[in-house]
Scaffold this active site. Structure first.
Site, mmCIF file in Angstrom:
data_model
loop_
_atom_site.group_PDB
_atom_site.id
_atom_site.type_symbol
_atom_site.label_atom_id
_atom_site.label_comp_id
_atom_site.label_asym_id
_atom_site.label_seq_id
_atom_site.Cartn_x
_atom_site.Cartn_y
_atom_site.Cartn_z
ATOM 1 N N HIS A 106 -39.792 12.744 36.795
ATOM 2 C CA HIS A 106 -39.820 14.139 36.331
ATOM 3 C C HIS A 106 -38.786 14.338 35.227
ATOM 4 O O HIS A 106 -39.077 14.902 34.172
ATOM 5 C CB HIS A 106 -39.491 15.093 37.478
ATOM 6 C CG HIS A 106 -40.630 15.395 38.406
ATOM 7 N ND1 HIS A 106 -41.924 15.586 37.967
ATOM 8 C CD2 HIS A 106 -40.661 15.579 39.756
ATOM 9 C CE1 HIS A 106 -42.707 15.860 39.001
ATOM 10 N NE2 HIS A 106 -41.967 15.852 40.103
ATOM 11 N N HIS B 128 -39.577 9.044 41.793
ATOM 12 C CA HIS B 128 -40.399 10.223 41.522
ATOM 13 C C HIS B 128 -39.593 11.293 40.790
ATOM 14 O O HIS B 128 -40.019 11.808 39.742
ATOM 15 C CB HIS B 128 -40.937 10.761 42.865
ATOM 16 C CG HIS B 128 -41.740 12.015 42.780
ATOM 17 N ND1 HIS B 128 -43.079 12.063 43.110
ATOM 18 C CD2 HIS B 128 -41.400 13.284 42.452
ATOM 19 C CE1 HIS B 128 -43.525 13.297 42.969
ATOM 20 N NE2 HIS B 128 -42.530 14.072 42.570
ATOM 21 N N GLU B 129 -38.429 11.623 41.316
ATOM 22 C CA GLU B 129 -37.636 12.677 40.692
ATOM 23 C C GLU B 129 -37.108 12.236 39.328
ATOM 24 O O GLU B 129 -37.013 13.045 38.404
ATOM 25 C CB GLU B 129 -36.479 13.093 41.611
ATOM 26 C CG GLU B 129 -36.910 13.623 42.977
ATOM 27 C CD GLU B 129 -37.915 14.770 42.920
ATOM 28 O OE1 GLU B 129 -37.955 15.484 41.897
ATOM 29 O OE2 GLU B 129 -38.664 14.948 43.896
ATOM 30 N N HIS C 107 -46.742 15.728 37.967
ATOM 31 C CA HIS C 107 -47.450 15.145 39.098
ATOM 32 C C HIS C 107 -48.815 14.622 38.679
ATOM 33 O O HIS C 107 -49.450 15.162 37.774
ATOM 34 C CB HIS C 107 -47.627 16.189 40.206
ATOM 35 C CG HIS C 107 -46.340 16.553 40.865
ATOM 36 N ND1 HIS C 107 -45.986 17.834 41.174
ATOM 37 C CD2 HIS C 107 -45.297 15.771 41.255
ATOM 38 C CE1 HIS C 107 -44.797 17.837 41.739
ATOM 39 N NE2 HIS C 107 -44.349 16.599 41.795
HETATM 40 ZN ZN LIG Z 1 -42.486 15.981 42.064
#
Ligand SMILES: [Zn+2]
Length: 252
Positions: A154, A150-151, A160
């Site tokens: 980014h 997830h990170e 998101h």
């Molecule tokens: Zn996030």
């Protein structure tokens, strides 16, 4: 500075998840009026950047090498244990098995890299910023495969799922249940979505009670309010397709 772990090379048989067409625009195109993201785990450099638009003005995609791969240097801070480093490394290495993204340890001469550190919580900037770019993966609470992915997504330029431009067709944001001062986590962003559908199983989708002040849901699916979402333990099919499309991994 070098991290201790090297990234495995992808096997020749790896199969990319690709769409048949490839939009020419990058994913993150925001209007001038859109604030820079400040959602729960998204970092901003300073207050002055709230209205900046780094992705469109500076191109926040990481650059592709002549061999068609995108090499993203990383450094893992020494304060992690071997077990913790292994979780982070597994997340880093996973990308080369389904995309043209290759995270590799920093080398002398690198001008931009991810510095993976245990700071406050789990956080990352959106997209490439140049120079040292901290990805915080706190030893307590962030060392899960899906959270690492997830990170890193980014850092590769993704927002998101619940911020997507078309999210209002798929989730209803219940601001009345959101903690005071946390409403910005539910701002909508003018993303381009690479032709992929809204994905409740995206690793970028928050849980239904995220930032709730009363244990009531802050997001409700449309049209079926009982659909479960936000439970991904790793990147979904659509997450991978989106990544390969943004970085044109399928174009030789
Ligand atoms: Zn996030």
């Amino acid at each position: 500075m070098k991290a201790g772990n090297s990234v495995a090379q992808a096997s020749p048989s790896r199969r990319l998840l690709c769409r048949e067409t490839h939009p020419s625009s990058p994913l993150l195109v925001r209007s001038d009026n859109d604030p820079i993201l400040t959602e729960g785990d998204i970092a901003i450099g300073s207050e002055d950047e709230r209205n900046a638009n780094p992705c469109t003005s500076q191109d926040c995609k990481w650059l592709k090498n002549a061999d068609g791969k995108v090499y993203v240097p990383y450094y893992i801070a020494n304060h992690y244990s071997d077990r913790e480093k292994a979780i982070i490394t597994r997340g880093l290495e996973s990308f080369s098995s389904f995309s043209c993204i290759f995270f590799r340890p920093t080398q002398s001469g690198d001008h931009e890299w991810l510095s993976i550190e245990s700071n406050n919580g789990c956080s990352s900037f959106v997209g490439r910023r140049g120079g040292k770019q901290v990805v915080s993966l706190a030893r307590s609470g962030c060392l899960y495969h899906g959270t690492v992915q997830h990170e890193l997504l980014h850092a590769l330029g993704f927002n998101h799922e619940h911020s997507r431009s078309d999210r209002d067709n798929h989730i209803r944001v219940m601001l009345q249940n959101v903690q005071s001062g946390k409403e910005h986590n539910f701002r909508k962003v003018a993303t381009l979505n690479q032709g992929t559908p809204y994905d409740y199983n995206s690793v970028m989708q928050y849980r239904k009670n995220a930032f709730s002040k009363n244990n009531q849901p802050t997001m409700v699916p449309i049209p079926d309010p009982n659909v479960s979402f936000g439970n991904a333990k790793e990147m979904s099919h659509n997450d991978k397709v989106r990544l390969n499309t943004l970085y044109k991994c399928c174009e030789c």
